[in-house]
Write an enzyme that holds these catalytic residues in place. Structure first.
Site, mmCIF file in Angstrom:
data_model
loop_
_atom_site.group_PDB
_atom_site.id
_atom_site.type_symbol
_atom_site.label_atom_id
_atom_site.label_comp_id
_atom_site.label_asym_id
_atom_site.label_seq_id
_atom_site.Cartn_x
_atom_site.Cartn_y
_atom_site.Cartn_z
ATOM 1 N N ASP A 106 -31.351 -31.698 -12.271
ATOM 2 C CA ASP A 106 -31.526 -32.014 -11.622
ATOM 3 C C ASP A 106 -30.701 -32.980 -10.673
ATOM 4 O OD1 ASP A 106 -33.191 -29.288 -11.124
ATOM 5 O OD2 ASP A 106 -34.764 -30.737 -11.682
ATOM 6 N N HIS A 154 -27.446 -25.155 -10.292
ATOM 7 C CA HIS A 154 -26.668 -25.819 -9.311
ATOM 8 C C HIS A 154 -26.146 -25.482 -8.045
ATOM 9 C CE1 HIS A 154 -23.883 -27.593 -13.320
ATOM 10 N NE2 HIS A 154 -25.258 -27.493 -13.644
#
EC number: 6.3.4.4
Length: 437
Positions: free
Chosen positions: A13, A41
Protein backbone atom coordinates in the site's frame (compact mmCIF):
# COMPACT_ATOMS: atom_id res chain seq x y z
CA UNK A 1 17.42 0.37 -23.30
CA UNK A 2 16.79 0.20 -19.56
CA UNK A 3 14.98 -2.26 -17.32
CA UNK A 4 13.64 -0.91 -14.04
CA UNK A 5 12.02 -2.81 -11.17
CA UNK A 6 9.54 -1.10 -8.85
CA UNK A 7 8.88 -2.71 -5.47
CA UNK A 8 7.09 -1.82 -2.26
CA UNK A 9 9.57 -1.18 0.55
CA UNK A 10 7.24 -1.56 3.55
CA UNK A 11 4.12 -3.72 4.10
CA UNK A 12 2.41 -2.84 0.83
CA UNK A 13 0.00 0.00 0.00
CA UNK A 14 2.95 2.36 -0.56
CA UNK A 15 1.49 3.91 -3.71
CA UNK A 16 3.12 1.65 -6.31
CA UNK A 17 0.25 2.10 -8.77
CA UNK A 18 0.79 5.82 -9.05
CA UNK A 19 4.57 5.54 -9.37
CA UNK A 20 4.27 2.79 -11.97
CA UNK A 21 1.82 5.01 -13.85
CA UNK A 22 4.38 7.81 -13.83
CA UNK A 23 7.25 5.59 -15.01
CA UNK A 24 5.06 3.93 -17.64
CA UNK A 25 5.48 7.11 -19.65
CA UNK A 26 9.11 6.10 -20.24
CA UNK A 27 8.43 2.37 -20.74
CA UNK A 28 7.56 0.22 -23.72
CA UNK A 29 6.65 -2.89 -21.72
CA UNK A 30 5.09 -3.10 -18.24
CA UNK A 31 5.30 -6.46 -16.46
CA UNK A 32 3.54 -7.90 -13.40
CA UNK A 33 5.77 -10.64 -11.96
CA UNK A 34 4.20 -11.93 -8.72
CA UNK A 35 1.09 -12.01 -6.56
CA UNK A 36 -2.50 -12.18 -7.66
CA UNK A 37 -5.69 -10.21 -7.21
CA UNK A 38 -5.00 -9.87 -3.48
CA UNK A 39 -3.21 -6.62 -4.28
CA UNK A 40 -4.85 -3.42 -5.48
CA UNK A 41 -3.13 -0.54 -7.23
CA UNK A 42 -5.03 2.74 -7.08
CA UNK A 43 -4.26 5.74 -9.26
CA UNK A 44 -6.01 8.95 -10.16
CA UNK A 45 -5.66 10.23 -13.73
CA UNK A 46 -7.31 13.50 -14.74
CA UNK A 47 -9.56 13.26 -11.70
CA UNK A 48 -10.67 9.70 -12.57
CA UNK A 49 -9.94 6.91 -10.10
CA UNK A 50 -8.72 3.54 -11.40
CA UNK A 51 -8.13 0.43 -9.28
CA UNK A 52 -6.13 -2.43 -10.82
CA UNK A 53 -5.86 -5.87 -9.24
CA UNK A 54 -4.27 -7.93 -12.02
CA UNK A 55 -3.78 -5.92 -15.21
CA UNK A 56 -0.70 -3.66 -15.12
CA UNK A 57 -1.76 -0.02 -14.81
CA UNK A 58 0.22 0.74 -17.97
CA UNK A 59 -2.84 -0.44 -19.89
CA UNK A 60 -4.10 3.16 -19.67
CA UNK A 61 -1.48 4.10 -22.28
CA UNK A 62 -2.54 2.93 -25.74
CA UNK A 63 0.99 2.54 -27.10
CA UNK A 64 2.24 0.37 -24.22
CA UNK A 65 2.36 -3.43 -24.00
CA UNK A 66 1.43 -5.03 -20.68
CA UNK A 67 2.45 -8.48 -19.51
CA UNK A 68 1.43 -10.87 -16.76
CA UNK A 69 4.42 -13.06 -15.93
CA UNK A 70 4.68 -16.67 -14.84
CA UNK A 71 5.11 -15.60 -11.20
CA UNK A 72 1.58 -14.18 -11.09
CA UNK A 73 -1.28 -16.44 -10.08
CA UNK A 74 -4.34 -15.65 -12.12
CA UNK A 75 -8.05 -15.74 -11.34
CA UNK A 76 -9.54 -15.73 -14.87
CA UNK A 77 -12.94 -14.56 -13.67
CA UNK A 78 -11.48 -11.55 -11.88
CA UNK A 79 -9.31 -10.73 -14.89
CA UNK A 80 -12.30 -10.78 -17.23
CA UNK A 81 -14.28 -8.59 -14.82
CA UNK A 82 -11.42 -6.09 -14.77
CA UNK A 83 -11.26 -6.11 -18.57
CA UNK A 84 -15.03 -5.59 -18.78
CA UNK A 85 -14.86 -2.70 -16.33
CA UNK A 86 -12.18 -1.00 -18.42
CA UNK A 87 -14.23 -1.55 -21.58
CA UNK A 88 -17.21 0.19 -19.96
CA UNK A 89 -14.92 3.19 -19.46
CA UNK A 90 -13.92 3.18 -23.12
CA UNK A 91 -10.75 1.10 -22.92
CA UNK A 92 -10.83 -2.29 -24.63
CA UNK A 93 -7.97 -4.59 -23.62
CA UNK A 94 -6.90 -6.39 -26.81
CA UNK A 95 -4.38 -9.24 -27.21
CA UNK A 96 -1.86 -6.90 -28.83
CA UNK A 97 -1.88 -4.86 -25.59
CA UNK A 98 -1.81 -7.64 -23.01
CA UNK A 99 0.08 -10.94 -22.90
CA UNK A 100 -0.46 -13.57 -20.21
CA UNK A 101 2.28 -16.11 -19.58
CA UNK A 102 1.02 -19.59 -20.41
CA UNK A 103 3.14 -20.67 -17.43
CA UNK A 104 1.09 -18.58 -14.96
CA UNK A 105 -0.85 -20.73 -12.49
CA UNK A 106 -4.62 -20.40 -12.19
CA UNK A 107 -6.61 -19.70 -9.04
CA UNK A 108 -9.42 -22.25 -9.02
CA UNK A 109 -12.74 -22.01 -7.10
CA UNK A 110 -11.56 -24.57 -4.57
CA UNK A 111 -8.54 -22.41 -3.74
CA UNK A 112 -10.65 -19.54 -2.41
CA UNK A 113 -12.94 -21.98 -0.56
CA UNK A 114 -9.93 -23.60 1.12
CA UNK A 115 -8.43 -20.20 1.92
CA UNK A 116 -11.58 -18.99 3.66
CA UNK A 117 -12.23 -22.29 5.44
CA UNK A 118 -8.70 -22.45 6.82
CA UNK A 119 -8.72 -18.84 8.04
CA UNK A 120 -12.11 -19.32 9.70
CA UNK A 121 -10.79 -22.35 11.56
CA UNK A 122 -7.87 -20.43 13.08
CA UNK A 123 -8.08 -18.80 16.49
CA UNK A 124 -8.18 -15.01 16.57
CA UNK A 125 -4.53 -14.72 17.64
CA UNK A 126 -3.35 -16.98 14.81
CA UNK A 127 -5.27 -15.43 11.92
CA UNK A 128 -3.00 -14.21 9.13
CA UNK A 129 -5.46 -11.66 7.77
CA UNK A 130 -5.67 -13.30 4.34
CA UNK A 131 -7.88 -11.69 1.72
CA UNK A 132 -9.54 -15.09 1.21
CA UNK A 133 -8.99 -14.99 -2.55
CA UNK A 134 -7.20 -18.33 -2.80
CA UNK A 135 -3.69 -16.95 -3.15
CA UNK A 136 -2.00 -19.19 -0.57
CA UNK A 137 -3.68 -22.47 -1.62
CA UNK A 138 -2.87 -21.75 -5.28
CA UNK A 139 0.81 -21.22 -4.50
CA UNK A 140 0.74 -24.40 -2.40
CA UNK A 141 -0.49 -26.36 -5.42
CA UNK A 142 2.17 -24.71 -7.59
CA UNK A 143 4.99 -25.71 -5.24
CA UNK A 144 3.37 -29.13 -4.74
CA UNK A 145 3.46 -29.61 -8.54
CA UNK A 146 -0.27 -30.21 -8.80
CA UNK A 147 -1.28 -26.75 -10.00
CA UNK A 148 -3.14 -25.90 -13.19
CA UNK A 149 -1.43 -23.45 -15.55
CA UNK A 150 -2.97 -21.05 -18.04
CA UNK A 151 -1.53 -23.07 -20.92
CA UNK A 152 -3.31 -26.19 -19.66
CA UNK A 153 -6.60 -24.63 -20.77
CA UNK A 154 -5.45 -25.01 -24.37
CA UNK A 155 -5.40 -28.80 -24.04
CA UNK A 156 -8.92 -29.87 -23.10
CA UNK A 157 -8.02 -33.46 -22.26
CA UNK A 158 -5.07 -32.45 -20.10
CA UNK A 159 -7.13 -29.84 -18.29
CA UNK A 160 -9.97 -32.27 -17.64
CA UNK A 161 -7.65 -34.84 -16.08
CA UNK A 162 -5.77 -32.33 -13.93
CA UNK A 163 -9.05 -30.80 -12.75
CA UNK A 164 -10.52 -34.21 -11.93
CA UNK A 165 -7.55 -35.13 -9.75
CA UNK A 166 -7.50 -31.75 -8.05
CA UNK A 167 -11.21 -31.65 -7.20
CA UNK A 168 -11.13 -35.19 -5.85
CA UNK A 169 -8.38 -34.20 -3.41
CA UNK A 170 -9.78 -30.76 -2.50
CA UNK A 171 -13.29 -32.06 -1.89
CA UNK A 172 -11.92 -34.57 0.60
CA UNK A 173 -10.24 -31.75 2.54
CA UNK A 174 -13.18 -29.36 2.27
CA UNK A 175 -15.81 -31.83 3.41
CA UNK A 176 -13.88 -34.01 5.87
CA UNK A 177 -11.62 -31.46 7.54
CA UNK A 178 -13.62 -28.24 7.35
CA UNK A 179 -17.19 -29.48 6.90
CA UNK A 180 -17.54 -27.20 3.87
CA UNK A 181 -19.55 -27.88 0.69
CA UNK A 182 -17.91 -29.91 -2.08
CA UNK A 183 -16.91 -28.36 -5.41
CA UNK A 184 -18.88 -29.52 -8.45
CA UNK A 185 -16.59 -30.79 -11.22
CA UNK A 186 -18.95 -30.18 -14.14
CA UNK A 187 -19.69 -26.55 -13.30
CA UNK A 188 -16.01 -25.70 -12.80
CA UNK A 189 -15.05 -27.51 -16.01
CA UNK A 190 -17.64 -25.63 -18.08
CA UNK A 191 -16.72 -22.32 -16.48
CA UNK A 192 -13.01 -22.69 -17.25
CA UNK A 193 -13.60 -23.89 -20.80
CA UNK A 194 -15.52 -20.64 -21.27
CA UNK A 195 -12.59 -18.74 -19.77
CA UNK A 196 -10.26 -20.55 -22.18
CA UNK A 197 -12.29 -19.42 -25.18
CA UNK A 198 -12.12 -15.79 -24.06
CA UNK A 199 -8.53 -15.66 -22.84
CA UNK A 200 -6.55 -18.03 -25.08
CA UNK A 201 -5.68 -15.23 -27.58
CA UNK A 202 -3.83 -13.50 -24.73
CA UNK A 203 -1.63 -16.47 -23.77
CA UNK A 204 2.01 -16.45 -24.86
CA UNK A 205 5.67 -16.84 -23.89
CA UNK A 206 6.42 -13.74 -21.82
CA UNK A 207 10.07 -14.67 -21.30
CA UNK A 208 10.82 -14.89 -25.02
CA UNK A 209 8.89 -11.70 -25.77
CA UNK A 210 10.76 -9.73 -23.09
CA UNK A 211 14.11 -10.94 -24.38
CA UNK A 212 13.15 -9.85 -27.88
CA UNK A 213 12.15 -6.46 -26.47
CA UNK A 214 15.48 -6.13 -24.66
CA UNK A 215 17.40 -6.94 -27.82
CA UNK A 216 15.34 -4.32 -29.64
CA UNK A 217 16.43 -1.69 -27.07
CA UNK A 218 13.00 -1.29 -25.50
CA UNK A 219 12.46 0.06 -21.98
CA UNK A 220 10.92 -2.48 -19.61
CA UNK A 221 9.23 -1.73 -16.29
CA UNK A 222 8.63 -4.51 -13.76
CA UNK A 223 5.72 -3.81 -11.43
CA UNK A 224 5.80 -5.47 -8.02
CA UNK A 225 2.85 -6.08 -5.71
CA UNK A 226 2.58 -5.99 -1.91
CA UNK A 227 5.78 -4.99 -0.07
CA UNK A 228 9.20 -6.22 1.04
CA UNK A 229 8.10 -7.02 4.60
CA UNK A 230 5.38 -9.28 3.17
CA UNK A 231 7.88 -11.46 1.29
CA UNK A 232 7.35 -15.16 1.98
CA UNK A 233 11.07 -15.64 2.79
CA UNK A 234 12.22 -12.24 4.05
CA UNK A 235 9.09 -10.76 5.61
CA UNK A 236 7.51 -11.00 9.06
CA UNK A 237 6.62 -14.68 8.63
CA UNK A 238 3.96 -16.07 8.99
CA UNK A 239 2.22 -12.70 8.59
CA UNK A 240 3.24 -12.45 4.95
CA UNK A 241 1.93 -13.11 1.47
CA UNK A 242 2.62 -16.37 -0.39
CA UNK A 243 5.12 -15.10 -2.95
CA UNK A 244 8.50 -13.39 -3.10
CA UNK A 245 7.86 -9.67 -3.25
CA UNK A 246 11.51 -8.59 -3.44
CA UNK A 247 13.13 -7.31 -6.63
CA UNK A 248 14.93 -10.57 -7.35
CA UNK A 249 11.61 -12.19 -8.18
CA UNK A 250 11.13 -9.80 -11.10
CA UNK A 251 13.50 -12.08 -12.98
CA UNK A 252 12.18 -15.44 -11.77
CA UNK A 253 8.57 -14.31 -12.14
CA UNK A 254 8.94 -13.22 -15.75
CA UNK A 255 11.83 -15.23 -17.18
CA UNK A 256 14.15 -12.23 -17.51
CA UNK A 257 17.90 -12.45 -16.91
CA UNK A 258 19.08 -10.68 -13.71
CA UNK A 259 22.11 -9.10 -15.38
CA UNK A 260 19.72 -7.08 -17.56
CA UNK A 261 18.18 -5.14 -14.63
CA UNK A 262 19.48 -1.57 -14.51
CA UNK A 263 17.69 0.06 -11.56
CA UNK A 264 15.44 -0.83 -8.63
CA UNK A 265 13.10 1.78 -7.19
CA UNK A 266 11.67 1.28 -3.71
CA UNK A 267 8.28 2.84 -3.06
CA UNK A 268 8.00 4.08 0.51
CA UNK A 269 5.45 6.19 2.33
CA UNK A 270 6.61 9.17 4.38
CA UNK A 271 5.11 7.25 7.31
CA UNK A 272 4.26 3.55 7.68
CA UNK A 273 1.08 1.48 7.32
CA UNK A 274 0.13 -2.15 7.57
CA UNK A 275 -3.08 -4.09 6.87
CA UNK A 276 -4.01 -7.14 8.89
CA UNK A 277 -2.09 -8.91 11.63
CA UNK A 278 1.63 -9.01 12.31
CA UNK A 279 4.48 -7.03 13.90
CA UNK A 280 4.48 -3.26 13.40
CA UNK A 281 7.10 -1.62 15.67
CA UNK A 282 6.21 2.03 14.98
CA UNK A 283 2.42 1.61 15.09
CA UNK A 284 0.56 4.50 16.73
CA UNK A 285 -2.44 3.76 18.91
CA UNK A 286 -3.29 7.38 19.79
CA UNK A 287 -4.96 10.27 18.03
CA UNK A 288 -1.80 10.80 15.96
CA UNK A 289 -2.28 7.40 14.32
CA UNK A 290 -5.94 8.13 13.70
CA UNK A 291 -4.99 11.48 12.19
CA UNK A 292 -2.62 9.81 9.71
CA UNK A 293 -5.29 7.22 8.92
CA UNK A 294 -7.95 9.79 8.12
CA UNK A 295 -5.78 12.33 6.32
CA UNK A 296 -4.05 9.61 4.32
CA UNK A 297 -7.34 7.82 3.47
CA UNK A 298 -5.78 4.61 4.71
CA UNK A 299 -8.28 2.02 3.59
CA UNK A 300 -7.32 -0.98 1.44
CA UNK A 301 -8.06 -0.87 -2.31
CA UNK A 302 -8.78 -4.60 -2.39
CA UNK A 303 -10.51 -5.27 0.93
CA UNK A 304 -11.51 -1.82 2.19
CA UNK A 305 -9.87 -2.73 5.50
CA UNK A 306 -8.63 0.08 7.72
CA UNK A 307 -4.84 0.29 7.67
CA UNK A 308 -2.78 0.49 10.83
CA UNK A 309 -0.61 3.62 10.85
CA UNK A 310 2.70 4.62 12.43
CA UNK A 311 5.83 6.71 12.05
CA UNK A 312 8.44 6.11 9.36
CA UNK A 313 10.54 3.05 10.14
CA UNK A 314 14.14 3.55 9.04
CA UNK A 315 15.04 -0.01 9.98
CA UNK A 316 12.38 -1.41 7.65
CA UNK A 317 13.61 0.99 4.96
CA UNK A 318 17.20 -0.22 5.34
CA UNK A 319 16.02 -3.83 5.22
CA UNK A 320 14.39 -2.98 1.88
CA UNK A 321 17.63 -1.42 0.62
CA UNK A 322 19.57 -4.56 1.49
CA UNK A 323 17.04 -7.11 0.23
CA UNK A 324 16.23 -5.35 -3.05
CA UNK A 325 19.48 -3.59 -3.92
CA UNK A 326 17.58 -0.32 -4.19
CA UNK A 327 19.05 2.39 -6.40
CA UNK A 328 16.42 5.03 -5.65
CA UNK A 329 13.38 5.93 -3.56
CA UNK A 330 9.93 7.04 -4.61
CA UNK A 331 8.66 8.77 -1.47
CA UNK A 332 4.86 9.02 -1.36
CA UNK A 333 2.27 10.80 0.79
CA UNK A 334 4.63 13.50 2.01
CA UNK A 335 1.58 15.76 2.04
CA UNK A 336 -0.07 13.71 4.79
CA UNK A 337 2.60 14.87 7.26
CA UNK A 338 1.82 18.55 6.70
CA UNK A 339 0.69 20.20 9.92
CA UNK A 340 2.85 18.04 12.19
CA UNK A 341 4.96 20.09 14.61
CA UNK A 342 7.52 17.32 14.76
CA UNK A 343 7.99 14.00 12.96
CA UNK A 344 9.52 10.82 14.33
CA UNK A 345 11.59 8.22 12.52
CA UNK A 346 12.70 4.90 13.98
CA UNK A 347 16.48 4.63 13.62
CA UNK A 348 16.83 1.32 15.52
CA UNK A 349 14.92 -1.10 17.74
CA UNK A 350 15.24 -2.04 21.37
CA UNK A 351 14.72 -5.71 22.22
CA UNK A 352 14.97 -6.28 25.95
CA UNK A 353 17.84 -3.81 26.21
CA UNK A 354 19.60 -4.97 23.04
CA UNK A 355 19.91 -2.55 20.13
CA UNK A 356 18.90 -3.95 16.72
CA UNK A 357 19.36 -2.48 13.26
CA UNK A 358 17.36 -5.08 11.32
CA UNK A 359 13.99 -6.79 11.70
CA UNK A 360 14.59 -10.05 13.62
CA UNK A 361 13.50 -13.31 11.99
CA UNK A 362 11.97 -14.65 15.21
CA UNK A 363 8.32 -13.58 15.18
CA UNK A 364 8.10 -13.28 18.98
CA UNK A 365 11.13 -10.99 18.98
CA UNK A 366 9.62 -8.94 16.16
CA UNK A 367 6.41 -8.47 18.14
CA UNK A 368 8.36 -7.38 21.24
CA UNK A 369 10.37 -4.62 19.53
CA UNK A 370 10.33 -1.06 20.81
CA UNK A 371 11.28 1.63 18.30
CA UNK A 372 14.15 3.99 19.08
CA UNK A 373 13.15 7.31 17.56
CA UNK A 374 14.90 10.37 16.33
CA UNK A 375 12.81 13.49 15.89
CA UNK A 376 12.89 16.14 13.18
CA UNK A 377 10.93 19.40 12.82
CA UNK A 378 7.67 19.26 10.91
CA UNK A 379 6.08 21.91 8.70
CA UNK A 380 2.81 23.80 8.91
CA UNK A 381 1.90 24.55 5.30
CA UNK A 382 0.07 22.10 3.05
CA UNK A 383 2.25 20.89 0.18
CA UNK A 384 -0.27 19.08 -2.03
CA UNK A 385 -0.32 21.95 -4.53
CA UNK A 386 3.44 22.22 -4.96
CA UNK A 387 4.89 21.03 -8.28
CA UNK A 388 8.53 22.08 -7.88
CA UNK A 389 10.68 20.30 -5.30
CA UNK A 390 12.61 23.48 -4.48
CA UNK A 391 9.34 25.13 -3.45
CA UNK A 392 8.70 22.63 -0.65
CA UNK A 393 9.11 23.92 2.92
CA UNK A 394 12.69 23.65 4.14
CA UNK A 395 11.62 21.19 6.85
CA UNK A 396 9.98 18.91 4.26
CA UNK A 397 13.14 18.84 2.16
CA UNK A 398 15.21 18.23 5.28
CA UNK A 399 12.99 15.24 6.11
CA UNK A 400 13.49 13.78 2.63
CA UNK A 401 17.23 14.38 2.93
CA UNK A 402 17.31 12.65 6.32
CA UNK A 403 15.73 9.53 4.79
CA UNK A 404 18.26 9.65 1.94
CA UNK A 405 21.19 10.03 4.35
CA UNK A 406 19.95 7.34 6.74
CA UNK A 407 19.44 4.76 3.99
CA UNK A 408 22.21 5.80 1.61
CA UNK A 409 19.71 5.85 -1.26
CA UNK A 410 18.64 8.99 -3.18
CA UNK A 411 15.06 10.00 -3.78
CA UNK A 412 14.16 9.69 -7.47
CA UNK A 413 10.54 10.72 -6.98
CA UNK A 414 8.54 12.63 -4.34
CA UNK A 415 4.74 12.52 -4.30
CA UNK A 416 2.47 15.02 -2.54
CA UNK A 417 -0.98 13.73 -3.50
CA UNK A 418 -2.90 11.00 -5.30
CA UNK A 419 -3.11 12.63 -8.73
CA UNK A 420 -0.57 12.02 -11.45
CA UNK A 421 0.23 15.74 -11.50
CA UNK A 422 1.09 15.80 -7.79
CA UNK A 423 4.46 14.15 -8.38
CA UNK A 424 7.99 15.52 -8.61
CA UNK A 425 10.63 13.53 -10.46
CA UNK A 426 14.07 14.46 -9.19
CA UNK A 427 15.87 11.93 -11.38
CA UNK A 428 14.56 9.44 -13.92
CA UNK A 429 15.52 5.84 -12.99
CA UNK A 430 15.44 4.95 -16.69
CA UNK A 431 18.24 7.47 -17.22
CA UNK A 432 20.17 7.62 -13.94
CA UNK A 433 21.51 4.53 -12.19
CA UNK A 434 22.97 5.11 -8.76
CA UNK A 435 24.31 2.43 -6.45
CA UNK A 436 22.99 1.94 -2.95
CA UNK A 437 25.33 1.79 0.04
Amino acid sequence: MSSVVVVGAQWGDEGKGKIVDLLTKYSDYIVRFQGGNNAGHTLVVDGKKFVFHIIPSGILYEEKTCMIGNGVILDPGVLLEEMASLKERGLEVKPNRLMISDNAHLIMPYHSQLDQAKESALSASNKIGTTGRGIGPCYMDKVGRVGIKAGDLLDEDLFREKLRCAIEEKNFILTKKFGAPAVDFDSVYRQFMDFAEQLSPYFGNVSVTLDEARRADKNILFEGAQGTQLDIDHGTYPFVTSSNTVAGNACAGSGFGPSHIDAVVGIVKAYTTRVGSGPFPTELFDEKGEELQNKGSEFGATTGRRRRCGWFDGVVANDAVRLNGLTGWALTKLDVLSGQKSIKMASSYDLNGKKLHAMPNNIKDAEALKPVYEEVPGWADEVDGICNYDDLPTEAKDYVRRIEDFTGVPANIVSVGPDRAQTMMLSNPFETKKCCK
